[in-house]
Design an enzyme around this catalytic site. Structure first.
Site, short mmCIF file in Angstrom:
data_model
loop_
_atom_site.label_atom_id
_atom_site.label_comp_id
_atom_site.label_asym_id
_atom_site.label_seq_id
_atom_site.Cartn_x
_atom_site.Cartn_y
_atom_site.Cartn_z
N ASP A 39 0.83 -1.20 0.00
CA ASP A 39 0.00 0.00 0.00
C ASP A 39 0.87 1.25 0.00
O ASP A 39 0.57 2.23 -0.67
CB ASP A 39 -0.90 0.03 1.24
CG ASP A 39 -2.01 -1.01 1.14
OD1 ASP A 39 -2.02 -1.76 0.13
OD2 ASP A 39 -2.83 -1.09 2.07
N ALA A 41 3.87 1.65 -1.23
CA ALA A 41 4.48 1.88 -2.55
C ALA A 41 3.43 2.47 -3.50
O ALA A 41 3.72 3.36 -4.30
CB ALA A 41 5.04 0.58 -3.09
N ASP A 43 0.82 4.28 -2.58
CA ASP A 43 0.60 5.67 -2.16
C ASP A 43 1.71 6.58 -2.68
O ASP A 43 1.45 7.72 -3.07
CB ASP A 43 0.54 5.77 -0.63
CG ASP A 43 -0.75 5.14 -0.09
OD1 ASP A 43 -1.67 4.93 -0.90
OD2 ASP A 43 -0.80 4.86 1.12
N SER A 88 -36.02 -7.12 -14.66
CA SER A 88 -35.80 -7.81 -13.41
C SER A 88 -35.69 -9.31 -13.73
O SER A 88 -35.62 -9.67 -14.91
CB SER A 88 -36.98 -7.50 -12.53
OG SER A 88 -36.81 -8.11 -11.31
N GLU A 119 -24.42 -18.15 -12.42
CA GLU A 119 -23.69 -17.05 -11.76
C GLU A 119 -24.24 -16.89 -10.36
O GLU A 119 -25.37 -17.28 -10.09
CB GLU A 119 -23.92 -15.73 -12.50
CG GLU A 119 -23.37 -15.69 -13.90
CD GLU A 119 -23.84 -14.45 -14.67
OE1 GLU A 119 -24.15 -13.42 -14.06
OE2 GLU A 119 -23.91 -14.55 -15.90
N ARG A 147 -30.80 1.60 -11.44
CA ARG A 147 -31.87 0.93 -12.17
C ARG A 147 -33.14 1.78 -12.17
O ARG A 147 -33.86 1.85 -13.15
CB ARG A 147 -32.15 -0.43 -11.55
CG ARG A 147 -33.31 -1.13 -12.20
CD ARG A 147 -33.44 -2.55 -11.72
NE ARG A 147 -34.49 -3.21 -12.46
CZ ARG A 147 -35.76 -3.20 -12.10
NH1 ARG A 147 -36.15 -2.57 -11.04
NH2 ARG A 147 -36.66 -3.82 -12.84
N GLU A 189 -23.73 -5.39 -10.82
CA GLU A 189 -24.26 -5.19 -9.47
C GLU A 189 -23.29 -4.38 -8.62
O GLU A 189 -22.12 -4.73 -8.53
CB GLU A 189 -24.47 -6.59 -8.87
CG GLU A 189 -25.42 -6.64 -7.74
CD GLU A 189 -26.89 -6.61 -8.18
OE1 GLU A 189 -27.16 -6.42 -9.39
OE2 GLU A 189 -27.75 -6.75 -7.32
N LYS A 305 -28.65 -18.42 -16.70
CA LYS A 305 -28.94 -17.71 -17.95
C LYS A 305 -28.67 -18.63 -19.13
O LYS A 305 -27.66 -19.34 -19.14
CB LYS A 305 -28.04 -16.48 -18.09
CG LYS A 305 -28.22 -15.48 -16.97
CD LYS A 305 -27.25 -14.31 -17.08
CE LYS A 305 -27.44 -13.39 -15.87
NZ LYS A 305 -26.40 -12.38 -15.74
N LYS A 329 -33.67 -18.66 -5.79
CA LYS A 329 -33.46 -18.03 -4.49
C LYS A 329 -33.20 -19.10 -3.44
O LYS A 329 -33.90 -20.12 -3.39
CB LYS A 329 -34.71 -17.24 -4.09
CG LYS A 329 -34.98 -16.03 -4.96
CD LYS A 329 -34.00 -14.90 -4.65
CE LYS A 329 -34.54 -13.56 -5.03
NZ LYS A 329 -35.49 -12.98 -4.14
N CYS A 442 -60.94 -1.92 9.12
CA CYS A 442 -61.54 -0.68 9.60
C CYS A 442 -62.37 -0.16 8.43
O CYS A 442 -61.84 0.01 7.33
CB CYS A 442 -60.45 0.32 9.95
SG CYS A 442 -61.07 1.98 10.13
#
Ligand code: IVH
Length: 687
Positions: A39, A41, A43, A88, A119, A147, A189, A305, A329, A442
């Site tokens: 990090d 190097a 920077d 979607s 995926e 989206r 995403e 897919k 899902k 109600c």
């Protein structure tokens, strides 16, 4: 700060070198997770570039690695129309549903073998990134869009730029290698990695703020933050899964597209696989579910897919989702916690829903502190008492459910029984349970809770899309009697809005503009907004297309309504009942008076095949059975499974069997696909 001098060629050259070097390290670090240097190097290289750019501001390029944080807080987010709708996905919750989808794909695909790409379904929000040509023939990131409602999103470019795994430029050679034109769009995403989420919540806790509920919400909130430096700090990530290019583009399918995206420098999920059967899909799903806990980000399923683009095109999409993809899902995850209280909410239709108030419990990435209890019967069936320990599940839907009361030795039972209220908790008028219904309602037409919920529904995204009309505003508008129906929104004035608590002139004006713009939403949205029972997004769209205006819909008979796809007696009845109420007609009139557009473009239905019945048999040379059927029906014709005297034509392909004999026997004319296509494309005699 270095002093400003005229850039010499060595400064220009060094800046170019540093940029190239920094980009390479960013890719290694942020995309490939394989840094080559420390990090410190990194920077040091960054600081050297910053020094050169400070001394020679004319050398700063918009895509320089120093320019990720644009610095300027945004004023708000511009709305941008998507180049193509951002659809979607349909969901599958079981192996059976998955198998049914796969079989359907194969059926629609016709004779060609079908392969699929699996995926991970990352739990973030989809965004579209536009790239445009640079003078040097490369591509530059120009616009990042959320989206939104799928048609229009918000321009969050400055915030997307802060995501280190999003390449700001793509060199010309790369594009050439991949035969890619320099203007294209990448979709994928945006996610908040678990570590960043936990850190965010620690910070929020220190500041005395309520924790963010889950990484997805946190990511969405972050992308809509007006201060880019805050966004940069939150360390969002972006995973690419789509490439949109005008015209023909070589990747033959989803797998090749993902490879091309990776070659362009995007982060592409390494867990992806080409499979050909449901068994292989299930294997991948099981492995994904097993790896879930060890992944640095949340996933909520697996996306499958169809690989081939040609087959994808052949399968097409419904209005909402492509037919060639599905989201599997994962099943619900559950947690155990204690029930502290039961509150009762009044919905838009007056329905009373009991809600469990729980001791917060972390389930699958989300803190759950409330769960639905559906209705009084449900509480009774569970035998639920206040103070009970319960199992809470988070399923495919977002609302958690109480599924069981624990009665083992470790969990003491609660004692106080819950008594369902006999009056509305909002307006204290009596509640009723209609014969045969489980819900209490109600029935007070002026119940403030109903009005609030109606207004919130009307304003929500996907309905009239009135941004800024949230709960706090709605509550005040209703309480102060400033709005008594959705039509009342259109007569609100700036003075009325600025009289509300914590409502400045600027927000008042912004809200009034939003309200005004909503007048153009069109018939389908208004129909949804009116809250007719059973009329959701798709039905509203179909009705709008069919009838074209609210007047035509109001005049429709049950029979005419049921001619619309997906409308059966239950829905037609609800629509008729809605229009039979004088109060609803008055509301529609007020909306019309306010200038709300209640028309839609009517679908041009050609009906030149009306009255004809076709029977399809054998394999047709180009059309699948399903396609032929759809096209015949779209032109007003009917199809039937068996040949009878009523059959107008039998369309026969190769290996047509007994139906052909039957046609001959009954003297029904037999035609081929070419004849059918000619008939379909013939100019309709009447329009
Ligand atoms: S494809 C037209 N692939 O899931 C197809 N979506 O439930 C649209 N998502 O809106 C998306 N991981 O935000 C696709 N590998 C993936 C995904 C993915 C997550 C999200 C995406 C989409 C939502 C649908």
């Amino acid at each position: 700060m270095g002093e400003r001098t005229t850039p010499d060629s060595s400064a220009t050259q060094r800046a170019d070198e540093l940029r190239a070097e920094l980009r390479r390290h960013e890719h290694l670090y942020y995309v490939l997770d394989a840094p080559e240097i420390s990090d410190a190097a990194y920077d040091a290289l960054m600081n050297e570039l910053k020094r050169i750019e400070a001394a020679h501001p004319e050398l700063v390029t918009p895509d320089s690695p120093t320019q990720r944080v644009g610095g300027k807080p945004a004023e708000g987010f511009r709305k941008v129309a998507h180049s193509r709708p951002m659809l979607s996905l349909d969901n599958a919750y079981s192996a059976e549903e998955l198998a049914a989808w796969e079989a359907h794909c194969r059926e629609l695909a016709g004779p060609l073998p079908v392969e699929y790409v699996t995926e991970l379904k990352m739990d973030g929000l989809s965004v579209a990134l536009r790239y445009e040509a640079t003078e040097a023939g490369g591509a530059r990131f120009t616009t990042g869009i959320t989206r939104g409602d799928g048609q229009t999103g918000e321009d969050v470019t400055t915030n997307i730029r802060t995501i280190r795994s999003v390449p700001l430029t793509i060199p010309a050679e790369k594009l050439r290698e991949l035969h890619l034109p320099p203007a294209f769009e990448v979709r994928g995403e945006a996610v908040m990695p678990e570590a960043a989420f936990l850190r965010l919540n620690e910070e929020r806790e220190q500041q005395g703020l309520a924790p963010a509920v889950n990484p997805r919400n946190a990511a969405a909130g972050t992308l809509r933050t007006l201060e880019p430096s805050i966004v940069a700090n939150r360390r969002l990530d972006f995973y690419a899964y789509f490439l949109l290019v005008e015209g023909d583009y070589w990747p033959q399918g989803q797998r090749a597209t993902l490879d091309a995206l990776a070659a362009l420098g995007f982060r592409v999920n390494s867990q992806r696989k080409l499979v050909a059967s449901v068994e292989e899909m299930t294997c991948f799903i099981d492995a994904a579910e097993a790896s879930r806990a060890t992944l640095p980000y949340e996933i909520d399923g697996v996306v499958l897919k169809v690989d081939s683009h040609t087959t994808q095109q052949r399968l097409g999409s419904t209005g909402r989702a492509p037919r060639w993809a599905i989201a599997y899902k994962f099943t619900a995850r559950s947690g155990i916690t204690q029930l502290n209280a039961i509150t009762v909410q009044v919905g838009r239709t007056g329905k009373l829903t009991p809600v469990a108030e729980l001791t917060p419990v972390f389930i699958g990435g989300t803190t759950v502190s409330r769960a639905t209890l559906h209705n009084a019967d449900f509480i009774e069936r569970l035998g639920l008492k206040l103070g009970d320990w319960v199992r809470v599940e988070r399923g495919g839907d977002v609302i958690p459910k109480v599924v069981e009361v624990l009665e083992d030795a470790e969990h003491r039972r609660g004692e106080a029984a819950f008594v369902f209220p006999s009056v509305c908790p909002e307006c204290q008028s009596a509640v009723v349970r209609a014969e045969g219904e489980v819900d209490f309602r109600c029935v007070n037409a002026d119940c403030p809770a109903k009005l609030r919920e109606t207004l919130l529904h009307f304003a929500s995204r996907g309905v009239m899309n009135i941004e800024g009309l949230g709960e706090a505003v709605v509550q005040q508008l209703a309480d102060r009697g400033l709005v008594r129906s959705v039509a009342g929104l259109y007569t609100l004035t700036e003075e009325q809005l600025t009289s509300l608590d914590r409502f400045a002139e600027k927000s008042a004006r912004a809200l009034l503009t939003e309200i005004k713009n909503s007048k153009r939403a069109g018939l389908a949205r208004v129909l949804m907004g009116l809250g007719i029972r059973f009329v959701g997004e798709r039905t509203a769209e179909l009705l709008a297309e069919e009838f074209g205006s609210i007047e035509a819909l109001e005049a429709a008979t049950a029979e005419e309504l049921e001619r619309v796809e997906e409308v059966g007696p239950r829905i037609s009845q609800a629509i008729l009942e809605f229009f039979a109420q004088p109060a609803n007609l008055a509301l529609i009139q007020s909306l019309k008076d306010a200038g709300v557009n209640m028309t839609a473009e009517k679908k041009q239905r050609s009906a030149h095949l009306a009255g004809l019945t076709f029977v399809l048999t054998g394999t047709l040379p180009t059309l699948t059975r399903e396609e032929a059927k759809t096209r015949i029906e779209a032109a007003g014709g009917k199809t039937a499974a068996a040949v009878s005297k009523k059959t107008s034509y039998v369309v026969a392909g190769e290996e047509a069997g007994s139906k052909l004999d039957k046609a001959r026997e009954l003297k029904v004319p037999v035609v081929d696909e070419a004849w059918l296509l000619a008939l379909l494309t013939a100019k309709p005699a009447t329009q």
